[in-house]
Design an enzyme around this catalytic site. Sequence first.
Site, PDB file in Angstrom:
ATOM      1  CG  HIS A 135      -1.786  -1.169   1.392  1.00  0.00           C
ATOM      2  ND1 HIS A 135      -2.625  -1.334   2.470  1.00  0.00           N
ATOM      3  CD2 HIS A 135      -1.958  -2.266   0.622  1.00  0.00           C
ATOM      4  CE1 HIS A 135      -3.265  -2.482   2.363  1.00  0.00           C
ATOM      5  NE2 HIS A 135      -2.880  -3.060   1.249  1.00  0.00           N
ATOM      6  CG  PHE A 136       4.213   1.728   0.119  1.00  0.00           C
ATOM      7  CD1 PHE A 136       4.285   2.493   1.265  1.00  0.00           C
ATOM      8  CD2 PHE A 136       4.461   0.371   0.203  1.00  0.00           C
ATOM      9  CE1 PHE A 136       4.610   1.915   2.487  1.00  0.00           C
ATOM     10  CE2 PHE A 136       4.780  -0.207   1.417  1.00  0.00           C
ATOM     11  CZ  PHE A 136       4.859   0.564   2.561  1.00  0.00           C
TER      12      PHE A 136
END
Length: 584
Positions: free
Chosen positions: A506-507
């Site tokens: 989740h970047f």
Amino acid sequence: MVKKLEKVEVVIVGSGWVGGIAAAELTKAGHKVVILERGKNKKHEDFIGTKDELRYSKRYDLMQELNKDTITSRNSIDKEAMPVRNNMNARLGNHTGGAGVHWNGLAFRWLPYDFEIYSKTVERYGKDKIPKESTMQDWGITYDELEPYYDKYEKTAAISGEESPLGPPRSDKYPLPPMKETPAIRLFTEATKNLGYHPYRIPSANASQTYTNPDGETINGCVYCAFCEEYGCDFGAKADPIITVLATAQKTGNLEIRNDSFVNRVSHDGKKAIGLVYTDTNTGEVFEQPADIVVLAGFVFTNTRLLLTSKIGQPYNPKTGQGMIGKNFTGHFSNLSTYIGARGFFENKKFNNFMGTGGLGATIDDFSGDYEDHTNLDFLHGYEVHYSQLGTRPIAHNSVPEGTPGWGKEFKKQSLKYFNRNLFITAQSGFLPNKDTYMDLDPTYKDALGNPLLRVTVTYAKQDIARAKAGVARCAEIMKEMGADTMNVDVVKDDTVFDHKFYTDHFFGGAIMGADPATSAVNTYSQMWDMENLFVVGGSSFPHTGNYNPTVTIGAFAYRAAEGMITYLKEGGNLATKQLEKNA
């Protein structure tokens, strides 16, 4: 020597959800597509009978080989970055299907607030509420404009769910009903209702029943085996690119996937992309694959590094604030915005924790986005509190109350006692961009092929720490209401700094989208302002992190981008400009 290949219509970096969706839509429209995938060829059959915790959860069989290619990281602009070399700290997907193969399957939509965050914040609170270090901005698109693409992705990926009582609005129901309710989920639901909150079942890409999607691909009903995160689904019950969009594209006969192909750079003439230069990692040969359209559909780090090494766009400079490439890096950082919360231990209740699946659970939206009034709070954006019953696999799950020795007789005794007597609630929070959190090329370290590594600098702002504290406190409140006898509650200190761990995929950021080329790298079709036949698609285009898992939003933007690619092949030009002219 670089061997130049015969030109194709479209060449794509990466075979995950983004590359797969683009390939499916383009090939169905009759276009010839080549996908360059750095990892090995994987098929659904490869995962049958592979419930091997040692191989996948401890030896990270599906993850990037960090001894060959990694990132460097630091928590301050004035420090030297060091390479991340342990998959325990960087669980980055590899092989056919990418991270879409080993994801859990939590399938949230993001909120209307996220896409117009600057405007809506100023409208409600005034400009003074935005911290000076913040670089938050609107996305150039509204939720309503994106909603049809959300619907398309959910129907492709067999999303099982129930509507949130608080929104956001939908044009259609989920294609499948929600996952099962377990005693632990029921306990969470009852407790949050007692506290005045609005619980609902987590939307999931683990199919609640067998389903055939609009492209004719079948996803089987989930059997709750507990092997989702870090694993390919051996039953074909978790929607992934291999059994959905890649299968669809391959049936057309218009797709070629070249595995073991590490892309080094985008070749271009300064105005248009020419193709991709890549190394066959089996033979060491270097090729150039020319194409009419070039699509960067890799993970955030891949897309950003390729733009920087290819000298496309202006690199972001944190001292001047100029440049777009590498700007607005955000994420769900492990020690601040995910995997923190409250673990409760129960003396007189047992739960069948060994059963579960990646998207099984319940959540509340009451503190997500801007649902909570932030006037008197010292942070913007919010957090989503949920209980997930992932399934407690035997090696990695030995939670015991605080004060228990970390090994020996007492540890074994407590580990056995509480294996089915503990539950964990987490608060996954948003993370807003700031001027000192960004990506650039590392001046020292290189990968196995001699390319500079990407350097990641992460600096936490005061509001990020305050938001995390509020989320953890809410978890403790709910766990207490659930009746836990004792709790381990995570502590977020005022001086918390980034700990170099990239536990999730989740970047975001690095090539952010917007309505203006002065403040964004791509338009809302993920088309580069500086190079109209280059599309940079995925989380790299997100100007900030919402508090939800990102895959459904990434999928929605991939469908929008694919629609734009098909239009571009027919008409050329900048798609954003064409849309404005059409609406005028």
